[in-house]
Enzyme design. Structure first.
Site, PDB file in Angstrom:
ATOM      1  N   ARG A 118       0.746  -1.249  -0.009  1.00 52.06           N
ATOM      2  CA  ARG A 118      -0.206   0.079   0.063  1.00 52.06           C
ATOM      3  C   ARG A 118       0.935   1.242   0.066  1.00 52.06           C
ATOM      4  O   ARG A 118       1.890   1.207   0.563  1.00 52.06           O
ATOM      5  CB  ARG A 118      -0.808   0.196   0.967  1.00 52.06           C
ATOM      6  CG  ARG A 118      -2.177  -0.928   1.141  1.00 52.06           C
ATOM      7  CD  ARG A 118      -2.987  -1.071   2.455  1.00 52.06           C
ATOM      8  NE  ARG A 118      -3.926  -2.252   2.188  1.00 52.06           N
ATOM      9  CZ  ARG A 118      -3.622  -3.795   2.413  1.00 52.06           C
ATOM     10  NH1 ARG A 118      -2.692  -3.893   2.807  1.00 52.06           N
ATOM     11  NH2 ARG A 118      -4.536  -4.433   2.448  1.00 52.06           N
ATOM     12  N   HIS A 143      -1.341  -2.544  -4.465  1.00 55.00           N
ATOM     13  CA  HIS A 143      -0.581  -3.277  -5.459  1.00 55.00           C
ATOM     14  C   HIS A 143      -0.592  -3.039  -6.890  1.00 55.00           C
ATOM     15  O   HIS A 143      -0.974  -3.536  -7.951  1.00 55.00           O
ATOM     16  CB  HIS A 143      -1.386  -4.876  -5.451  1.00 55.00           C
ATOM     17  CG  HIS A 143      -1.153  -5.664  -4.246  1.00 55.00           C
ATOM     18  ND1 HIS A 143       0.087  -5.480  -3.546  1.00 55.00           N
ATOM     19  CD2 HIS A 143      -1.973  -6.596  -3.648  1.00 55.00           C
ATOM     20  CE1 HIS A 143      -0.094  -6.427  -2.454  1.00 55.00           C
ATOM     21  NE2 HIS A 143      -1.142  -7.053  -2.536  1.00 55.00           N
ATOM     22  N   HIS A 217       2.575 -12.873  -5.500  1.00 56.46           N
ATOM     23  CA  HIS A 217       1.399 -12.987  -4.666  1.00 56.46           C
ATOM     24  C   HIS A 217       0.727 -14.394  -4.469  1.00 56.46           C
ATOM     25  O   HIS A 217      -0.500 -14.251  -4.666  1.00 56.46           O
ATOM     26  CB  HIS A 217       0.446 -11.948  -4.866  1.00 56.46           C
ATOM     27  CG  HIS A 217      -0.413 -11.065  -4.090  1.00 56.46           C
ATOM     28  ND1 HIS A 217      -1.327 -12.171  -3.039  1.00 56.46           N
ATOM     29  CD2 HIS A 217      -0.253 -10.241  -3.378  1.00 56.46           C
ATOM     30  CE1 HIS A 217      -1.978 -11.439  -2.327  1.00 56.46           C
ATOM     31  NE2 HIS A 217      -1.328  -9.996  -2.245  1.00 56.46           N
ATOM     32  N   ASP A 289      -2.094  -9.463   8.602  1.00 55.31           N
ATOM     33  CA  ASP A 289      -1.936  -8.847   7.204  1.00 55.31           C
ATOM     34  C   ASP A 289      -0.790  -7.702   7.323  1.00 55.31           C
ATOM     35  O   ASP A 289      -1.152  -6.820   7.288  1.00 55.31           O
ATOM     36  CB  ASP A 289      -3.194  -8.265   6.613  1.00 55.31           C
ATOM     37  CG  ASP A 289      -2.881  -7.963   5.154  1.00 55.31           C
ATOM     38  OD1 ASP A 289      -2.026  -7.949   4.487  1.00 55.31           O
ATOM     39  OD2 ASP A 289      -3.978  -7.203   4.711  1.00 55.31           O
ATOM     40  N   GLU A 353       5.002 -12.710   0.832  1.00 53.26           N
ATOM     41  CA  GLU A 353       5.260 -11.560  -0.105  1.00 53.26           C
ATOM     42  C   GLU A 353       6.798 -10.866   0.223  1.00 53.26           C
ATOM     43  O   GLU A 353       6.723 -10.029   1.151  1.00 53.26           O
ATOM     44  CB  GLU A 353       4.282 -10.513  -0.343  1.00 53.26           C
ATOM     45  CG  GLU A 353       2.861 -11.214  -0.707  1.00 53.26           C
ATOM     46  CD  GLU A 353       1.670 -10.217  -0.286  1.00 53.26           C
ATOM     47  OE1 GLU A 353       1.638  -9.249  -0.923  1.00 53.26           O
ATOM     48  OE2 GLU A 353       0.752 -10.623   0.433  1.00 53.26           O
TER      49      GLU A 353
END
Length: 388
Positions: A118, A143, A217, A289, A353
């Site tokens: 982000r 992304h 991803h 996350d 990631e």
């Protein structure tokens, strides 16, 4: 006497032939001991709305591990690895058809860019000039925007590799695409090695100062063919610090020690062990996350390890990047039907990631993501497949 000699010779010949037949019967058939040959094959996978034909490439290493890749999004659609009994099963989430990817995918298996993760409010400055990007995630940029690298056509060609089989994927992101400055030439090489590793080598160059943060991803589920959620997977993250975020998942700018928090995975811990604890960061993310800062300063470092006890599969992650985003499928909600008709329910996949930190262009104290003309962006990440 002559008759005796002839008889003896006859017996000797008959015994020799009998022994030879016995040895042949005991010898295994040739195809049961032959080592599989590494290969790359290509087949049609459908057409994009503009008529562009998409192909699916199947890579196999000499041990039988198989990976499939398509031109659209540089997506890895399938990755079959053995469990502890040698049974090959698919360990990544995805769809059976191109049309399903086109309807909407939460970045299953794709390369994301120009900026993975982000950017706050979709804005950043370079040399005093402000650039505005799409605000495609709760008012933030995520992304690469509305049509990031996960939704474009990549040129693919097989390239020679001394380690196994490999594909070179290339894409030219033009100046101004999704609001980013500079013509960015991107090259990604996927190598499936004969020692059961998936190596990803990223390179990029630009003709104007820009920002770059590429990542892969894939959503992993080591149960094989997605039998259940990933909460029993045991994960190790070699990271002492976390990048805390606010309620829209943009970094606050600080780095937080993970000690005595649900984010301490320096020893193997089941993903579900602490995911429901009362913790503001868990509430903001709906679970895990977040970006972890890797402890090692080595050029190539072991970032993570995941173990699934029932299958015995182990996934290890090595990278040149300073951080890793661990995401455990919090936004999967059962609305997507994946390969083989499997419903992808809450937390049915996890992502690892490798990356620079989120919102780095707006955080001067974070490692730089700026790429200048004349420089080459170059990073590498390896996923290693084992069993125990």
């Amino acid at each position: 006497m002559r008759k005796l000699i002839v008889y003896t010779l006859f017996v000797s010949i008959m015994m020799s032939q009998a022994c030879k037949k016995k040895e042949e019967a005991q010898a295994p058939a040739a195809d049961t001991v032959a080592v599989a040959k590494a290969s790359v094959t290509q087949a049609p996978f459908g057409k994009l709305p503009d008529g562009q034909e998409v192909s699916i490439y199947t890579l196999k290493n000499k041990n039988g591990i198989e990976m499939q890749v398509i031109n659209y999004g540089a997506i890895v659609t399938s990755l079959k690895t053995p469990d502890k009994n040698g049974t090959l099963e698919d360990i990544v989430l995805g769809f059976d058809s191109l049309s399903t990817y086109l309807k909407g995918s939460p970045f299953f298996g794709a390369i994301v860019g120009r900026y993975g993760n982000r950017i706050g409010k979709g804005k950043f400055k370079l040399d005093g000039k402000e650039y505005t990007l799409a605000q495609n995630n709760n008012g933030q940029h995520l992304h690469g925007g509305i049509k990031g690298f996960d939704k474009v056509f990549w040129n693919i060609e097989e390239v020679p590799s001394t380690e196994g089989v490999a594909l070179k994927l290339t894409y030219l992101s033009k100046d101004g695409e999704e609001g980013y400055p500079g013509n960015l030439s991107v090259e990604v090489i996927y190598t499936l090695t004969d020692d059961n590793q998936w190596k990803i080598d990223y390179k990029a160059t630009t003709d104007k100062k820009t920002i770059v943060n590429l990542t892969q991803h894939s959503y992993f589920n080591l149960t094989g063919n997605v039998k259940r959620d990933i909460l029993d997977h045991q994960i190790t993250l070699n990271a002492d610090k976390l990048v805390p975020v606010d309620k829209v998942l943009i970094p606050t700018g600080e780095l937080k020690d993970v000690t005595n928090t649900p984010f301490d995975f320096r020893t193997a811990t089941a993903i579900g062990a602490r995911i429901n604890e009362k913790d503001q960061q868990l509430e903001f993310g709906g679970g895990y996350d977040h970006c972890w800062v890797l402890s090692s300063k080595d050029s190539v470092k072991m970032a993570a390890s995941v173990y699934e006890p029932t299958s015995g599969r182990v996934l290890e992650v090595y990278t040149t990047e300073p951080a890793i985003q661990f995401y455990c499928g919090n936004f999967l909600d059962g609305s997507l039907t994946g390969k083989g008709g499997v419903t992808y329910k809450h937390r049915y996949g996890l992502c690892l990631e490798t990356e620079h930190y989120p919102d780095s262009p707006n955080k001067p104290n974070f490692p730089s993501v700026v790429l200048n003309p004349g420089e080459t962006y170059s990073t590498s990440t390896t996923y290693k497949f084992l069993t125990k």
